[in-house]
Design a protein around this motif. Structure first.
Motif, short mmCIF file in Angstrom:
data_model
loop_
_atom_site.label_atom_id
_atom_site.label_comp_id
_atom_site.label_asym_id
_atom_site.label_seq_id
_atom_site.Cartn_x
_atom_site.Cartn_y
_atom_site.Cartn_z
N PRO A 150 0.82 -1.20 0.00
CA PRO A 150 0.00 0.00 0.00
C PRO A 150 0.86 1.26 0.00
CG PRO A 150 -0.07 -1.06 2.15
CD PRO A 150 0.69 -1.97 1.23
N ALA A 151 0.28 2.31 -0.54
CA ALA A 151 0.96 3.61 -0.57
C ALA A 151 -0.04 4.68 -0.17
CB ALA A 151 1.52 3.88 -1.96
N TYR A 152 0.50 5.76 0.34
CA TYR A 152 -0.34 6.82 0.88
C TYR A 152 0.06 8.16 0.27
CZ TYR A 152 -1.17 3.03 4.00
OH TYR A 152 -1.50 1.79 4.49
N ILE A 153 -0.94 8.87 -0.21
CA ILE A 153 -0.72 10.26 -0.61
C ILE A 153 -1.05 11.10 0.61
CG2 ILE A 153 -1.64 12.18 -1.96
CD1 ILE A 153 -1.77 10.37 -4.35
N VAL A 154 -0.11 11.94 1.00
CA VAL A 154 -0.30 12.87 2.11
C VAL A 154 -0.24 14.26 1.51
CG1 VAL A 154 0.55 13.68 4.33
CG2 VAL A 154 0.81 11.25 3.69
#
Length: 95
Positions: free
Chosen positions: A2-6
């Protein structure tokens, strides 16, 4: 992985940004993403960082996050965000 855009978002045109807020959720979902944080109360715990608004999105991978961000269907909506807010954004891989 998983990856997260912040994203740190400072809205300067509430009317335009309200339109953006309505248009973007289905586009995020269509690319496998979902909101984890969308605005909400925040408090600085350390340092000088004083963001106005934070958004955190989760995607199945960094590649999918970037595909959404660069997609043709998001291009006009992204332009609306750029016309209504200043944004600082990163993508980070999770565990």
């Amino acid at each position: 992985m998983p990856a997260y855009i912040v994203a740190e978002v400072e809205v300067f045109d509430e009317e335009k940004f309200a339109v953006y807020r309505q248009l973007v959720p289905p586009m995020i979902a269509a690319h496998g993403g979902r909101y984890l944080v969308r605005g909400g109360a925040l408090e600085t715990l350390e340092g000088e960082w004083q963001p106005k608004r934070i958004v955190i999105l989760e995607f199945p991978s960094a590649a999918q996050a970037k595909t959404w961000l660069d997609s043709d269907e998001y291009a006009d909506v992204k332009a609306l965000r750029h016309a209504s807010a200043r944004t600082r954004m990163i993508v980070v891989e999770g565990l």
